[in-house]
Design a protein around this motif. Structure first.
Motif, PDB file in Angstrom:
ATOM      1  N   ARG A   1      39.174  41.710  39.105  1.00 19.48           N
ATOM      2  CA  ARG A   1      39.785  41.683  40.450  1.00 19.48           C
ATOM      3  C   ARG A   1      39.052  40.710  41.363  1.00 19.48           C
ATOM      4  O   ARG A   1      39.651  40.067  42.221  1.00 19.48           O
ATOM      5  CB  ARG A   1      39.784  43.095  41.046  1.00 19.48           C
ATOM      6  CG  ARG A   1      40.835  44.026  40.442  1.00 19.48           C
ATOM      7  CD  ARG A   1      41.091  45.209  41.364  1.00 19.48           C
ATOM      8  NE  ARG A   1      39.902  46.005  41.599  1.00 19.48           N
ATOM      9  CZ  ARG A   1      39.461  46.972  40.787  1.00 19.48           C
ATOM     10  NH1 ARG A   1      40.134  47.249  39.686  1.00 19.48           N
ATOM     11  NH2 ARG A   1      38.370  47.652  41.077  1.00 19.48           N
ATOM     12  N   ALA A   2      37.723  40.590  41.173  1.00 23.46           N
ATOM     13  CA  ALA A   2      36.945  39.637  41.984  1.00 23.46           C
ATOM     14  C   ALA A   2      37.418  38.204  41.717  1.00 23.46           C
ATOM     15  O   ALA A   2      37.549  37.399  42.649  1.00 23.46           O
ATOM     16  CB  ALA A   2      35.455  39.771  41.670  1.00 23.46           C
TER      17      ALA A   2
ATOM     18  N   GLN B   1      40.432  33.508  43.402  1.00 22.51           N
ATOM     19  CA  GLN B   1      41.501  32.546  43.098  1.00 22.51           C
ATOM     20  C   GLN B   1      42.499  32.465  44.258  1.00 22.51           C
ATOM     21  O   GLN B   1      42.992  31.407  44.606  1.00 22.51           O
ATOM     22  CB  GLN B   1      42.172  32.970  41.789  1.00 22.51           C
ATOM     23  CG  GLN B   1      43.583  32.475  41.554  1.00 22.51           C
ATOM     24  CD  GLN B   1      43.620  30.966  41.444  1.00 22.51           C
ATOM     25  OE1 GLN B   1      42.620  30.327  41.153  1.00 22.51           O
ATOM     26  NE2 GLN B   1      44.785  30.395  41.734  1.00 22.51           N
ATOM     27  N   ARG B   2      42.736  33.619  44.895  1.00 23.82           N
ATOM     28  CA  ARG B   2      43.708  33.651  45.993  1.00 23.82           C
ATOM     29  C   ARG B   2      43.133  33.061  47.280  1.00 23.82           C
ATOM     30  O   ARG B   2      43.821  32.392  48.026  1.00 23.82           O
ATOM     31  CB  ARG B   2      44.120  35.101  46.215  1.00 23.82           C
ATOM     32  CG  ARG B   2      45.518  35.251  46.814  1.00 23.82           C
ATOM     33  CD  ARG B   2      45.939  36.696  46.883  1.00 23.82           C
ATOM     34  NE  ARG B   2      45.069  37.493  47.718  1.00 23.82           N
ATOM     35  CZ  ARG B   2      44.560  38.676  47.369  1.00 23.82           C
ATOM     36  NH1 ARG B   2      44.825  39.179  46.201  1.00 23.82           N
ATOM     37  NH2 ARG B   2      43.782  39.353  48.188  1.00 23.82           N
TER      38      ARG B   2
ATOM     39  N   PRO C   1      32.864  34.610  42.315  1.00 25.51           N
ATOM     40  CA  PRO C   1      34.059  35.189  41.667  1.00 25.51           C
ATOM     41  C   PRO C   1      34.313  34.595  40.287  1.00 25.51           C
ATOM     42  O   PRO C   1      34.774  35.309  39.385  1.00 25.51           O
ATOM     43  CB  PRO C   1      35.202  34.817  42.630  1.00 25.51           C
ATOM     44  CG  PRO C   1      34.545  34.549  43.926  1.00 25.51           C
ATOM     45  CD  PRO C   1      33.203  33.982  43.606  1.00 25.51           C
ATOM     46  N   LEU C   2      33.992  33.323  40.109  1.00 21.49           N
ATOM     47  CA  LEU C   2      34.184  32.696  38.798  1.00 21.49           C
ATOM     48  C   LEU C   2      33.209  33.284  37.775  1.00 21.49           C
ATOM     49  O   LEU C   2      33.574  33.561  36.628  1.00 21.49           O
ATOM     50  CB  LEU C   2      33.997  31.179  38.918  1.00 21.49           C
ATOM     51  CG  LEU C   2      35.048  30.466  39.767  1.00 21.49           C
ATOM     52  CD1 LEU C   2      34.598  29.073  40.146  1.00 21.49           C
ATOM     53  CD2 LEU C   2      36.370  30.409  39.024  1.00 21.49           C
ATOM     54  N   TYR C   3      31.971  33.467  38.217  1.00 23.72           N
ATOM     55  CA  TYR C   3      30.964  34.075  37.341  1.00 23.72           C
ATOM     56  C   TYR C   3      31.391  35.495  36.949  1.00 23.72           C
ATOM     57  O   TYR C   3      31.299  35.879  35.776  1.00 23.72           O
ATOM     58  CB  TYR C   3      29.614  34.085  38.063  1.00 23.72           C
ATOM     59  CG  TYR C   3      28.566  34.977  37.449  1.00 23.72           C
ATOM     60  CD1 TYR C   3      28.068  34.726  36.176  1.00 23.72           C
ATOM     61  CD2 TYR C   3      28.084  36.089  38.145  1.00 23.72           C
ATOM     62  CE1 TYR C   3      27.104  35.553  35.623  1.00 23.72           C
ATOM     63  CE2 TYR C   3      27.129  36.919  37.600  1.00 23.72           C
ATOM     64  CZ  TYR C   3      26.638  36.650  36.339  1.00 23.72           C
ATOM     65  OH  TYR C   3      25.688  37.468  35.790  1.00 23.72           O
ATOM     66  N   LEU C   4      31.884  36.248  37.922  1.00 24.21           N
ATOM     67  CA  LEU C   4      32.319  37.613  37.623  1.00 24.21           C
ATOM     68  C   LEU C   4      33.543  37.593  36.698  1.00 24.21           C
ATOM     69  O   LEU C   4      33.702  38.481  35.861  1.00 24.21           O
ATOM     70  CB  LEU C   4      32.629  38.369  38.925  1.00 24.21           C
ATOM     71  CG  LEU C   4      31.409  38.625  39.830  1.00 24.21           C
ATOM     72  CD1 LEU C   4      31.818  39.375  41.077  1.00 24.21           C
ATOM     73  CD2 LEU C   4      30.318  39.394  39.091  1.00 24.21           C
TER      74      LEU C   4
ATOM     75  N   ILE D   1      42.107  28.006  35.794  1.00 22.46           N
ATOM     76  CA  ILE D   1      41.552  29.222  36.415  1.00 22.46           C
ATOM     77  C   ILE D   1      42.695  30.126  36.887  1.00 22.46           C
ATOM     78  O   ILE D   1      42.660  31.353  36.704  1.00 22.46           O
ATOM     79  CB  ILE D   1      40.634  28.851  37.604  1.00 22.46           C
ATOM     80  CG1 ILE D   1      39.377  28.138  37.107  1.00 22.46           C
ATOM     81  CG2 ILE D   1      40.230  30.093  38.392  1.00 22.46           C
ATOM     82  CD1 ILE D   1      38.556  27.503  38.216  1.00 22.46           C
ATOM     83  N   ALA D   2      43.703  29.509  37.502  1.00 21.29           N
ATOM     84  CA  ALA D   2      44.844  30.299  37.983  1.00 21.29           C
ATOM     85  C   ALA D   2      45.518  31.029  36.824  1.00 21.29           C
ATOM     86  O   ALA D   2      45.896  32.205  36.947  1.00 21.29           O
ATOM     87  CB  ALA D   2      45.840  29.383  38.694  1.00 21.29           C
TER      88      ALA D   2
END
Lengths: 404, 237
Positions: free
Chosen positions: A285-286, A291-292, A353-356, A310-311
């Protein structure tokens, strides 16, 4: 190191025992000193702690009015890793080792260790007995621990510098006097005092120099005194240091060859059993939230094709960033950090967020395959980074007009 | 009659001539001042431009999110700052030139405008600094809110940006001495409204995060500790 240097270094083995001020550091230093005397009989050993002012080393017997057991000592926790230059006791250790003509010196965490493991011998023996110049520690941990090392620090430094150190920011280290003298004379202490002395700085100097380096497995990692940080804070603290060293040594690592193994001492591997439970769904969710909401910042760093990937990853079920995409993202962030496209703190925080998102996939795989599959997983991450080497070098060389 | 007309015409012509002759030194002096101001403006513009380049102002402002990325046909921040400095010098030079004339209207207006110029300048700088700071704050709040897992992250960032903008505008207007009472009241209402909105957004958006934090620090009485350590016990490095 030349043998002549070691023969002239007739002083004691010097140990800097580092930990938080309230951890009974002087008593711990006395224990470590006794341990070293027993492990290296016939050699003089001095264990020091950091003085009250946070600068210079004090033998443990002189700390707290000469009474071992008094709480008085260092201000940093090396076990946390990613120690910035000004907080690091490395400079004081190097000066003290030079003054005492120490034949070997080591930074040692002040936290208690598991009994029955010769961790101090494993750390110091390659210097004292095997004539290495730098020993990088590695610890047995559960694969869910130290995910940032698994995801970025280890594979990135391995790919860039061409040497396979498993846990480059272990915090502890052992050095030969020749390497210590070279570090002490380094102009970075004057030119870049913010980063000189950090653990990433030390490891990068060893990786890019002519010294003989090795790694030693020291058993389970001692528990840090402080509570774990938020991932974004760890990213800013540790990754900022690693990216800075990539910038400092860019001419050197761009010419490095494919990764080579490093001489390794001790029994490695992961700790068996159930490790910490990583909430893959929350991490997913992170990534979706990032992404949003963070498209504007990521658009300054990542290429449109990477953002599209990524999207897609964020919209997939289950959500996960695959290793090649993750490696490309990290390389692009390293280039953006060097080109100062986004303020460094904001840049590194926006990576969270990318790492998560990557961690979500990693956590699911750990749940599925357990500890047995972790080693193969790390090999896959390293291979993915190796595949991005040309991309990193190409983007690094033409940073002007940074337009992803 | 023709003689009389000619005499009046010549007299009028002489009066105009004398008036022009009286104005001419002032006009020349004003032209000289404006010319000097133009030269000074060009010099100041170049110096400011060079200083901005030396300080890497464009890159720094873009890195902080104050300025948008470079694009064709769009002037960079250092270009705008240099242009603003040049036009400011030129405007002050023009006002100084106007004050050369000894007519009560022109010298009075120019004196008042010259006295007002520092306030206008500081007000403009306050507004520009506020606008820049608001973008930095917006991005920092946005990233922080996303990392906290707040669903209303963009709203929070936008709210924080408008808060800073409103404070900067109120300060600038107060410095300019425009509608001080009205501005204070309007600022209070607007600021309070935005703070209330943000508080509601944080309260509603972060209730899960707060619940998780409370559960972690204050576990329900009688409940055994978890068998496995959870994410909060994980060291990422």
């Amino acid at each position: 190191m030349p043998d002549a240097d070691r023969q002239t270094a007739g002083g004691p083995i010097l140990l800097a025992v580092v930990g938080s001020a309230s951890a009974g550091l002087a008593a711990r230093a006395a224990e470590v000193e006794a341990l070293a005397r027993a492990r290296f009989p016939g050699r003089e050993v001095v264990a020091c702690v950091t003085g009250d002012a946070g600068t210079g080393l004090v033998p443990h017997g002189e700390a707290g009015g000469g009474a071992p057991g008094t709480d008085r000592g260092g201000r940093v926790d090396t076990v946390a890793g990613g120690i910035p230059g000004p907080a690091s006791p490395l400079g004081a250790l190097l000066r003290e080792a030079d003054r005492r003509a120490a034949p070997a010196l080591a930074l040692v965490a002040g936290q208690p260790r598991e009994d029955g493991i010769d961790w101090l011998g494993a750390l110091l023996a390659p210097i004292v007995e095997e004539r290495f110049d730098f020993v990088c520690p590695a610890y047995r941990r559960h694969p869910a621990e130290g995910a940032l090392t698994t995801a970025i620090v280890h594979p990135l430094m391995r790919m860039a510098f061409g040497r396979d150190l498993r846990q480059p920011l272990g915090g502890e280290a052992a050095l030969s006097p020749a390497f210590a003298r070279r570090l002490l004379a380094d102009p970075d202490w004057r030119r870049d005092p913010v980063h000189a002395g950090s653990d990433a700085w030390l490891v990068a100097k060893a990786l890019t120099g002519e010294e003989r380096l090795c790694q030693a497995w020291l058993g389970p990692r001692p528990r840090a005194t402080a509570d774990p940080e938020e991932p974004s804070e760890t990213l800013v603290r540790a990754l900022g240091l690693v990216f800075r060293e990539l910038e400092r040594h860019a001419p050197r690592w761009q010419r490095a060859g494919p990764p080579r193994p490093v001489p390794t001492f001790g029994d490695g591997g992961f700790l068996p059993g159930d490790g910490p439970r990583l909430p893959a769904e929350r991490y997913a969710r992170a990534l979706q939230l990032g992404q949003r909401e963070l498209g504007e910042v990521w658009g300054l760093v990542l290429s449109p094709s990477t953002r599209l990937a990524i999207a897609r990853a964020a919209a997939a079920d289950p959500v996960a960033l695959d290793d090649p995409l993750w490696a490309r993202i990290v390389c692009d962030f390293a280039v953006a950090h060097m080109a100062r496209v986004v303020e460094p703190g904001q840049l590194l925080r926006s990576l969270t967020p990318l790492y998560l998102g990557w961690l979500a996939g990693f956590a699911r795989e750990l749940d599925r395959s357990g500890v047995a599959g972790a080693e193969a997983r790390i090999g896959a991450i390293c291979a993915a980074y190796d595949g991005e080497r040309h991309h990193l070098v190409a983007r690094w060389r033409w940073p002007d007009g940074f337009t992803p | 009659m023709w003689d009389e007309t000619g005499r009046i015409f010549i007299a009028a012509f002489r009066r105009t001539e004398e008036a022009i002759a009286g104005l001419l030194p002032g006009l020349l002096a004003m032209l000289a001042i404006v010319l000097a101001a133009v030269l000074l403006a060009i010099l100041v513009r170049r110096i400011v431009r060079r200083a901005c380049e030396r300080l890497e102002l464009d890159r720094r402002l873009r890195a902080w999110g104050v300025a948008p990325p470079p694009a064709e046909g769009r002037a960079g921040p250092s270009h705008l700052v240099a242009r603003f400095a040049g036009w400011t010098v030129l405007a002050i030079g023009f006002l100084a030139g106007l004050s050369v004339f000894e007519t009560s209207t022109s010298s009075g207006v120019s004196a008042r405008l010259l006295a007002y110029a520092p306030h206008a300048l500081i007000g403009t700088v306050l507004l520009a600094a506020g606008a820049g700071l608001s973008r930095v704050v917006e991005r920092s709040v946005l990233i922080g809110a996303v990392n906290m897992g707040l669903q209303s992250a963009r709203l929070l960032g936008l709210g924080a940006r408008w808060l800073v903008l409103i404070v900067a505008t109120a300060m600038a207007l107060e410095h300019l001495g425009l509608g001080s009472t009205t501005m204070t009241v309007a600022f209070g209402i607007l600021f309070g409204g935005i703070v209330l909105t943000l508080a509601l957004a944080v309260g509603l958006g972060a209730k899960d995060a707060v619940a998780r934090s409370l559960e972690r620090h204050l576990p329900p009485a009688g409940e055994p500790p978890p068998a496995r350590p959870d994410e909060h016990d994980v060291h990422h490095l």
